[in-house]
Write a protein that holds these residues in place. Structure first.
Motif, short mmCIF file in Angstrom:
data_model
loop_
_atom_site.label_atom_id
_atom_site.label_comp_id
_atom_site.label_asym_id
_atom_site.label_seq_id
_atom_site.Cartn_x
_atom_site.Cartn_y
_atom_site.Cartn_z
N UNK A 35 0.85 -1.18 0.00
CA UNK A 35 0.00 0.00 0.00
C UNK A 35 0.89 1.23 0.00
N UNK A 36 0.49 2.18 -0.82
CA UNK A 36 1.23 3.42 -0.85
C UNK A 36 1.10 4.09 0.51
N UNK A 37 2.19 4.61 0.99
CA UNK A 37 2.19 5.28 2.27
C UNK A 37 1.46 6.61 2.18
N UNK A 38 0.50 6.78 3.03
CA UNK A 38 -0.23 8.04 3.12
C UNK A 38 0.31 8.82 4.30
N UNK A 39 0.48 10.11 4.11
CA UNK A 39 0.93 10.99 5.17
C UNK A 39 -0.19 11.97 5.49
N UNK A 40 -0.40 12.20 6.77
CA UNK A 40 -1.49 13.08 7.18
C UNK A 40 -1.18 14.53 6.82
N UNK A 69 1.60 9.73 -5.14
CA UNK A 69 0.89 9.84 -6.41
C UNK A 69 -0.16 10.95 -6.39
N UNK A 70 -0.20 11.71 -5.32
CA UNK A 70 -1.18 12.79 -5.12
C UNK A 70 -2.61 12.24 -5.07
N UNK A 71 -2.75 11.06 -4.49
CA UNK A 71 -4.07 10.49 -4.22
C UNK A 71 -4.38 10.77 -2.75
N UNK A 72 -5.61 11.15 -2.50
CA UNK A 72 -5.99 11.57 -1.16
C UNK A 72 -6.89 10.52 -0.52
N UNK A 73 -6.63 10.26 0.73
CA UNK A 73 -7.47 9.39 1.55
C UNK A 73 -8.13 10.31 2.57
N UNK A 74 -9.45 10.43 2.48
CA UNK A 74 -10.18 11.38 3.31
C UNK A 74 -11.13 10.61 4.23
N UNK A 75 -11.00 10.82 5.53
CA UNK A 75 -11.94 10.25 6.49
C UNK A 75 -13.02 11.29 6.73
#
Length: 96
Positions: A35-40, A69-75
């Motif tokens: 999984x690509x690492x997401x940073x807050x 990759x400039x993909x956003x994970x939004x909660x």
């Protein structure tokens, strides 16, 4: 007659002793999810906010993350229900 019955019992007994327990080894393939690492991050682009407001009226952004990759994970929270949405930088929803 007794010898015949006794020898039949011995033969049948020896045949059943030949059956042994077989050991079956189950091999389970090990898989690793990369999984690509997401940073807050603190703020999301305006395009993402607009897209989320249009898709989910009354949305509240809880946390936001971005990867290389400039993909956003939004909660988000919508009407008390929490969920996670993935978008790109333009606000296109990739996965709900």
């Amino acid at each position: 007659m007794k010898k015949l019955i006794l020898s039949a019992a011995i033969v049948l007994g020896s045949l059943s002793m030949q059956a042994g327990n077989t050991i079956v080894i189950n091999s389970v393939p090990q898989s690793v999810n990369v999984q690509d690492e997401y940073k807050e991050i603190d703020a999301v682009p305006a395009a993402i906010k607009t897209a989320l407001d249009n898709a989910y009226p009354g949305v509240k952004l809880e946390k936001a993350y971005v990867n290389e990759k400039k993909e956003y994970k939004i909660e988000i929270t919508v009407r008390g229900e929490k969920s996670t949405v993935y978008t790109d930088a333009s606000g296109n929803i990739l996965k709900k």
